[in-house]
Design an enzyme around this catalytic site. Structure first.
Site, short mmCIF file in Angstrom:
data_model
loop_
_atom_site.label_atom_id
_atom_site.label_comp_id
_atom_site.label_asym_id
_atom_site.label_seq_id
_atom_site.Cartn_x
_atom_site.Cartn_y
_atom_site.Cartn_z
N VAL B 31 0.87 -1.09 0.12
CA VAL B 31 -0.02 -0.03 0.02
C VAL B 31 0.88 1.52 -0.13
O VAL B 31 1.86 1.30 0.72
CB VAL B 31 -0.99 -0.03 1.23
CG1 VAL B 31 -1.47 1.41 1.37
CG2 VAL B 31 -1.95 -0.90 0.95
N ASP B 32 0.63 2.29 -0.74
CA ASP B 32 1.16 3.39 -0.90
C ASP B 32 0.19 4.40 -0.41
O ASP B 32 0.82 5.57 0.25
CB ASP B 32 1.52 3.83 -2.29
CG ASP B 32 2.46 3.03 -2.89
OD1 ASP B 32 3.40 2.39 -2.23
OD2 ASP B 32 2.00 2.43 -4.38
N VAL B 33 -0.88 4.39 -0.55
CA VAL B 33 -1.87 5.61 0.06
C VAL B 33 -3.07 4.89 1.13
O VAL B 33 -3.59 3.88 0.56
CB VAL B 33 -2.56 6.19 -1.04
CG1 VAL B 33 -3.80 7.39 -0.58
CG2 VAL B 33 -1.71 6.90 -1.91
N ARG B 252 -3.18 -0.14 -4.77
CA ARG B 252 -2.07 0.30 -3.84
C ARG B 252 -2.71 1.47 -2.86
O ARG B 252 -1.99 2.00 -2.28
CB ARG B 252 -0.67 0.58 -4.66
CG ARG B 252 0.01 -0.36 -5.29
CD ARG B 252 1.40 -0.17 -5.64
NE ARG B 252 2.42 0.16 -4.61
CZ ARG B 252 2.76 -0.88 -3.76
NH1 ARG B 252 2.65 -2.08 -4.12
NH2 ARG B 252 3.45 -0.49 -2.69
#
Lengths: 312, 312
Positions: B31-33, B252
């Protein structure tokens, strides 16, 4: 046959019978009870439509039962009788079926316990009819000026003895009433949710339309995520009630109205004869519009034709 | 794994992954956000949930983007940032996606003409966001005390330059606003009908639920017989907006929430990862109830587990 109606094609004329001396006799012979929508049939706003008074007298003299049906719940039957009188027509309260009366009758017919209370999002008419039927109403205009305070530790309290919420047209709608009605429906076990009707808009003034009961009813549907019991048109509660009262089959009743999707559809759904008058909102162009699939059994310009044609 | 979650059956545990040191690493790597619902995840009413502040700091230090998503339209992003600060958390306005902001962004993204006006059934938050985005708002709290007079020859006038009506939670809802919004939508050609969200109810106070924006939106649907464009959850407008802003695929992103039918379903519909925390309205018993068919990808007790488990 004058005016607009003469423009109908042969095919359209064959699907609904235009009132002539012959078809008028046929209609009158087949009907014992006439149900009239009011606005657009009897009056327009506060003005009586020409010839209505004499027509009603003649129908009565012929032994026909008359019922005046209105979805407007802001007045009681008594207040409507007063409006009829102010227009020079003598109509007894017994002949009026307003959605305010319908709501009270729904509770009576379904043996709603007298010790329970009824919360009203609506106006004086509903409260008056509840009182006449022996029920205790809360809310209504009185709650129109109440406000809420959204702050910590504030608990909005509601009466746990409310067993039904009636929602009708309410020009004093506010957050207080919406919360009160919602809490009753969501938290009081078995609490009924009754809508006088679901008309989107109505001619509350002569110059324009205003939000109808359908607005307030939808708001409560939105918070409770429940669907109401509807007692006004196009619900058939009225028909069940009249069947009991007059012991006349619906096939011998005729619904007279100026709206296809409420009055005429309502009459057809209930198995009544139907007569469309074009003295109200529906124009002949609406009738023949390809998008319209509702055709009345009979068609004429204005209510007084029913008697005038007999003497032609 | 402590408390309620340990009561899940093996089958239930296998359908969603309970956060453990291993699954936490897997989640963070993918995960980026992170998208956070606020009430029940970050705070409860006006009280911060334990460990949230440190957790957000750690996630930021790891390079994760954080977005705080709320359907409550009564506040602007600026007002929300103030609320965060009052709870001891530093959040920039840019990280907040309120439905009031969403409504203004919808107009911006769709190149709503600046010379047109926007009528607001809702509170200050919407008006503030409209102004910041360069639009002219009308209505809102100012119209909360206005009344109408239903009498002959009275014409309720509305601004023909209104090109959009935004409807959100409005504790000062009244007949004036309902008529104003209805007239704009029905009579102004091409007028947009935008709903901040359609939540039936919300915890406006700590002790109980109150009518949500879904109440006011339904009322306008009831009068206009039109359906709105919804910009808050569960609409995917937010996702489209974030995709443009961060250029990160939704696979993501991870939606963290406490409600199955809004937060988790919203995340799933958008193709995000989902994490249910049981620090808000959903209990483990709701999750395993046979009537529930929405299961999150990940499950844990409270947001701080996301960091705590890394150190276990």
């Amino acid at each position: 046959m004058d005016g607009e109606i003469s423009k109908l094609t042969i095919e359209e004329k064959s699907s609904c019978q235009i009132l002539t001396p012959q078809t008028t006799v046929k209609l009158l012979d087949s009907v014992d009870v006439f149900l009239f929508d009011c606005d657009g049939v009897i009056w327009k706003g506060d003005v009586l439509i020409d010839g209505v008074s004499e027509t009603l007298d003649t129908l009565r003299a012929m032994g026909k039962k008359l019922v005046f049906v209105t979805n407007n719940s802001t007045k009681s039957r008594k207040q409507y009788a007063k409006k009829f009188r102010s227009l020079g027509i003598s109509v007894s309260e017994d002949e009026i079926f307003s959605s305010s009366f319908a709501a009270a009758m729904y509770l009576k017919v379904n043996e709603f316990p007298k010790e329970k209370k009824v919360y009203v999002i609506g106006e004086e008419g509903i409260l008056e009819e509840l009182e006449l039927a022996g029920f205790t109403g809360l809310g209504g205009p009185e709650d129109g000026k109440k406000t809420v305070q959204l702050k910590a530790n504030y608990l909005f309290e509601h009466d746990e003895n409310v067993g039904a919420v009636i929602v009708g047209l309410d020009q004093y709608i506010n957050f207080y009433k919406l919360q009160y009605g919602t809490l009753c429906i969501r938290e009081n076990p078995g609490c009924l949710f009754i809508a006088t009707n679901r008309d989107a808009v109505g001619h509350l003034t002569d110059l324009q339309e205003w939000p109808g009961a359908g607005c307030m009813v939808a708001a409560i549907c939105g918070t409770t995520q429940k669907e109401p019991i509807v007692v006004g048109k196009p619900s058939t509660f009225l028909m069940d009630f009249l069947l009991q009262k007059f012991n006349v089959p619906t096939s011998r009743m005729c619904m007279v109205g100026d709206r296809l999707d409420t009055d005429i559809l309502f009459g057809q759904n209930a198995g009544c004869r139907t007569l469309l008058v074009i003295s109200g909102v529906t124009k002949v162009s609406d009738l023949v519009d390809p998008s319209n699939h509702i055709l009345p059994e009979y068609l004429t310009n204005t209510l007084s034709d029913v008697v005038r044609l007999l003497h032609d």
